[in-house]
Design an enzyme around this catalytic site. Structure first.
Site, PDB file in Angstrom:
ATOM      1  CE  LYS A 394       4.639 -15.846  11.602  1.00  0.00           C
ATOM      2  NZ  LYS A 394       4.856 -17.184  12.009  1.00  0.00           N
ATOM      3  CG  HIS A 568      -2.638   0.494 -10.833  1.00  0.00           C
ATOM      4  ND1 HIS A 568      -2.856   0.102  -9.580  1.00  0.00           N
ATOM      5  CD2 HIS A 568      -2.441  -0.487 -11.622  1.00  0.00           C
ATOM      6  CE1 HIS A 568      -2.545  -1.300  -9.403  1.00  0.00           C
ATOM      7  NE2 HIS A 568      -2.042  -1.715 -10.597  1.00  0.00           N
TER       8      HIS A 568
END
Length: 583
Positions: A394, A568
């Protein structure tokens, strides 16, 4: 909300007289004596059998030959073990007092059945167990339900939140708010995960003064997440799932589920899938498959740390270490150990295959076994932590970019010239130039670590959430370098993505939940592979790489054609009048 209420049973005088004979304190004393007896029997017969076993080994007597006394001891051992496991092996009782356990076992699993005790017994229970509010019993008799509760938000505006609670639940909410009952114990106290979420949700609203009206509660299986996915739930978040495809990869077609709230993402990936499909499909190669865990240990000196490093990296010692490591699981297989020294501290990066599981728990257990084994030869070794960040989990780390972690996959496709023009609305030359200046040079200028791509993280995150993967591992799983090259005299486009650390599994964790399991089933990789352990997880990794390839192809084309902002603005903005909604 509509809450189910259990009806209290009417008790006749004979029943009441019978149940009044045994009090909780009497039952508790009996319980203590019984436990002490079975503990004494268990340890005494275990000692006797071990002593007899040692004598038989010393006298070369066959172990399977048993005397009547030994037979009786074995039977006693099994019986006592069964009793002790049955009493102490129920995880849901960890937060209950002994009085609670007796009351729950001596009556049906319903708080209304506290009525089986006369008023005097109930009062004594309330005194002995302050965590359970005394009005709980009396209000259950009435069976009335509370009316709508008014909560005040931070801006002092009254917000009416319809919360319909039974009298029992209302008392428990008040106990949680007052702090006499811990919120994490509600599942074990109520024996109903949905009711626990309801009570906890109401307690949170009262403690914070904030409404949770928009957070759904009903329609989720809270039992499925108990003890494995999420603690102290108060509802669930809805994320829409779209599909892109078909993705033609390695001769097979896949419909790819993507959970996202970003407009254009699914549509863009779908366009990339279409371009790949019309060009004959993509192909993938799995380069490595191994999860890592790297503990950190400290030794008295750097010289001593180096001795342990040489011991671990010596091929003559690897087989012994692998045997110890592989005992942790029938799927775990140690592949190699890579060491790094910082002063007198040693970091040991274990890599192993983990079947169809993502494998963090599996490799950690194997590492724990090896550390115990090494303690015999290196008693001066001090284990600082099971993870020393040399794994690296992570976090964006060069070790994952270079050495890989999880599944390392490369996926490629050749996009025909007419497809580039008609579907992607751009040219091969423009794509190659943009990729060099954006994904390669631009990322280098930014000092990117594993980020030599347009938006691999977008696709990885969407598929991870849809299929029940750990979203936090998107950090290293999105490491990707996108390459584009003009081939066939500059007419066609060769595109590839190389992803060295895709960390996925098809068993364990969130993959077992109904929605995520359905998405895995859509891809044909649900659960563990019976024919070849690990095949489903490896196939999922290649599907993710293929989807990233489609996403990279489409987004880069939109940028090259100047369509990014226009698309977008059209698809990623709400058309609703927010000023009206806010009023």
């Amino acid at each position: 909300m509509d809450l189910r209420r259990r009806k209290t049973q009417k008790l006749n005088s004979a029943t009441a007289a019978t149940t009044a004979v045994v009090s909780p304190s009497q039952a508790l004393r009996t319980l203590y004596l019984t436990n002490a007896l079975f503990f004494a029997v268990f340890f005494s017969v275990a000692y006797f059998l071990l002593h007899r076993w040692r004598e038989k080994i010393r006298d070369a007597t066959p172990l399977h030959t048993v005397t009547p006394a030994e037979t009786a001891a074995i039977v006693s051992l099994v019986a006592s073990a069964v009793y002790l496991l049955g009493f102490f092996g129920v995880a849901s009782r960890d937060d209950l007092t002994d009085e609670d356990i007796i009351l729950r076992e001596d009556s049906p699993a319903c708080p209304a059945n506290f009525l089986a005790f006369p008023p005097k017994s109930v009062d004594s229970v309330a005194k002995d167990s302050p965590n359970i509010p005394s009005p709980l019993v009396d209000r259950t008799l009435v069976g009335k339900e509370k009316e709508t509760t008014l909560l005040k938000s931070a801006d002092s505006a009254d917000v009416a939140v319809p919360v319909t609670l039974s009298s029992l639940e209302e008392d428990i909410v008040q106990a949680v708010v007052s702090g006499s009952v811990p919120s994490y114990s509600l599942e074990s106290r109520l024996g109903d995960t949905r009711r626990a979420a309801t009570v906890r949700r109401e307690a949170v609203q009262r403690l914070t003064g904030k409404s949770l009206e928009g957070l759904p509660l009903e329609g989720f299986d809270y039992e499925s997440i108990l003890g494995q996915c999420c603690e102290m739930p108060i509802g669930f978040v809805q994320i829409p799932v779209g599909v892109a495809g078909p993705l033609l990869l390695d001769g097979k077609e896949y419909t790819v589920p993507m959970a996202t709230t970003e407009g254009c993402l699914v549509a863009s990936t779908n366009r990339g899938c279409k371009a790949i499909y019309l060009s004959g499909g993509a192909s993938s190669v799995l380069l490595r498959d191994g999860m890592t865990r790297a503990p950190v240990v400290r030794l008295p000196s750097a010289q001593r740390a180096a001795e342990l490093k040489f011991f671990l990296e010596d091929p003559l010692n690897f087989d012994s270490l692998a045997v110890v490591f592989d005992k942790s699981s029938r799927f775990a297989r140690l592949q190699n150990i890579q060491c790094a020294i910082a002063g007198k501290n040693l970091y040991m990066r274990f890599r192993c295959s983990t079947g169809d599981a993502m494998g963090m728990n599996m490799v950690s257990k194997g590492v724990q076994n090896v550390l115990g084994f090494l303690q015999a030869d290196f008693p001066d070794m001090d284990v600082i932590g099971i993870s020393g960040n040399f794994c690296s989990d992570k976090k964006a780390a060069a070790v994952n970019w270079i050495e890989g972690r999880g599944k390392s996959v490369v996926c490629e496709a050749i996009i025909k010239e007419d497809v580039v023009k008609k579907v992607l609305k751009t040219s091969v030359e423009a794509l190659v130039e943009l990729n060099m200046l954006k994904n390669l040079t631009g990322s280098a200028v930014a000092g990117a670590l594993g980020g030599f791509n347009a938006h691999a993280s977008n696709i990885v995150s969407a598929i991870y959430i849809a299929t029940g993967q750990d979203p936090a591992q998107n950090v290293e799983s999105s490491h990707c370098i996108t390459m584009m090259e003009a081939i066939n005299d500059g007419k066609d486009l060769h595109i590839s993505v190389t992803m060295p650390s895709i960390e996925v599994g098809t068993v364990g964790g969130g993959t077992q939940l109904a929605s995520q399991s359905a998405c895995l089933n859509l891809l044909g990789v649900k659960g563990a592979s019976k024919e070849s352990p690990g095949a489903n997880a490896r196939q999922l990794a290649t599907i993710i790489a293929g989807s990233v390839l489609a996403g990279e192809l489409s987004l880069m084309s939109a940028i090259a054609a100047g369509q990014l902002v226009k698309s977008h603005m059209k698809y990623n903005r709400s058309s609703r009048d927010m000023s009206t909604i806010a009023q």
